[in-house]
Design a protein around this motif. Structure first.
Motif, short mmCIF file in Angstrom:
data_model
loop_
_atom_site.label_atom_id
_atom_site.label_comp_id
_atom_site.label_asym_id
_atom_site.label_seq_id
_atom_site.Cartn_x
_atom_site.Cartn_y
_atom_site.Cartn_z
N ALA A 95 -10.34 0.39 12.73
CA ALA A 95 -9.26 1.28 11.74
C ALA A 95 -9.90 0.98 10.09
O ALA A 95 -9.48 1.97 9.37
CB ALA A 95 -7.82 0.80 11.85
N ASN A 96 -10.66 0.07 10.08
CA ASN A 96 -11.14 -0.16 8.67
C ASN A 96 -12.07 0.64 8.31
O ASN A 96 -13.35 1.11 8.49
CB ASN A 96 -11.91 -1.58 8.81
N PRO A 97 -11.61 1.39 6.98
CA PRO A 97 -12.42 2.76 6.59
C PRO A 97 -13.76 2.02 5.69
O PRO A 97 -14.78 2.64 5.46
CB PRO A 97 -11.59 3.37 5.50
N ASP A 98 -13.61 0.68 5.18
CA ASP A 98 -14.84 0.30 4.64
C ASP A 98 -15.00 -1.27 5.08
O ASP A 98 -14.47 -2.24 4.27
CB ASP A 98 -14.54 0.41 3.30
N PRO A 99 -15.84 -1.46 6.13
CA PRO A 99 -15.77 -2.85 6.64
C PRO A 99 -16.54 -3.88 5.63
O PRO A 99 -16.43 -4.99 5.67
CB PRO A 99 -16.59 -2.85 7.97
N GLU A 100 -17.32 -3.23 4.59
CA GLU A 100 -18.09 -4.12 3.61
C GLU A 100 -17.11 -4.76 2.52
O GLU A 100 -17.34 -5.53 1.96
CB GLU A 100 -19.04 -3.46 3.02
N CYS A 101 -15.73 -4.07 2.47
CA CYS A 101 -14.89 -4.50 1.37
C CYS A 101 -13.72 -5.26 2.12
O CYS A 101 -13.32 -5.11 3.17
CB CYS A 101 -14.33 -3.44 0.89
N LEU A 102 -13.35 -6.40 1.40
CA LEU A 102 -12.12 -7.12 1.64
C LEU A 102 -10.93 -6.18 1.55
O LEU A 102 -10.45 -6.04 0.18
CB LEU A 102 -11.99 -8.41 0.80
N ASN A 103 -10.35 -5.80 2.46
CA ASN A 103 -9.15 -4.70 2.28
C ASN A 103 -8.02 -4.99 3.20
O ASN A 103 -6.98 -4.14 3.03
CB ASN A 103 -9.59 -3.23 2.18
N GLU A 104 -8.10 -6.13 3.92
CA GLU A 104 -7.00 -6.39 4.43
C GLU A 104 -7.04 -8.01 4.95
O GLU A 104 -8.10 -8.70 5.02
CB GLU A 104 -6.84 -5.75 6.26
#
Length: 132
Positions: free
Chosen positions: A8-17
């Motif tokens: 579900a992560n739209p951008d795995p390179e960013c810490l967003n969860e």
């Protein structure tokens, strides 16, 4: 759950969860990206036979200027919170941390009050009292 959040992560390179046990926090500097992340997470949960509890799900827009952003899951609006607690820390929509500081001071005072009888005991050696 790891497979669901990774898919579900739209951008795995960013810490967003942030994930801890059954708690999850999603965040993004862009409202459209966050809504897409919510949509993807919902689709992945449904694909694995799970549902997001909309009644327990809150959204908060943290900004120095007054702002409220509406988020939804399948057309069901999420509650817009002004403050919420995640893993013991308080987050406010204006970004201030005064509530967090207040709560931590109250906890420290409570512990200090509970230790007061030990500090006042005559039988306790001085080095032990100093460490309290």
């Amino acid at each position: 759950m790891d497979r669901i959040t990774q898919a579900a992560n739209p951008d795995p390179e960013c810490l967003n969860e942030l994930l801890f046990a059954d708690d999850q926090a999603l965040f993004s500097p862009d409202k459209d990206t966050l809504q897409e992340h919510i949509n993807q997470l919902n689709r992945q949960c449904e694909a694995h036979g799970m549902r997001i509890n909309i009644k327990k799900t809150e959204a908060i827009t943290i900004s120095r200027i007054e702002a409220t952003t509406a988020f939804n899951i399948e057309g069901n609006a999420l509650l817009n919170a002004t403050e919420f607690k995640y893993l013991g820390s308080f987050f406010r929509k204006d970004g201030r941390i005064d509530r967090e500081i207040e709560v931590r001071c109250q906890k420290a005072n409570s512990i200090s009050y509970q230790l007061a009888p030990l500090r006042n005991m005559k039988a306790s050696p001085s080095p032990q009292k100093q460490s309290l």
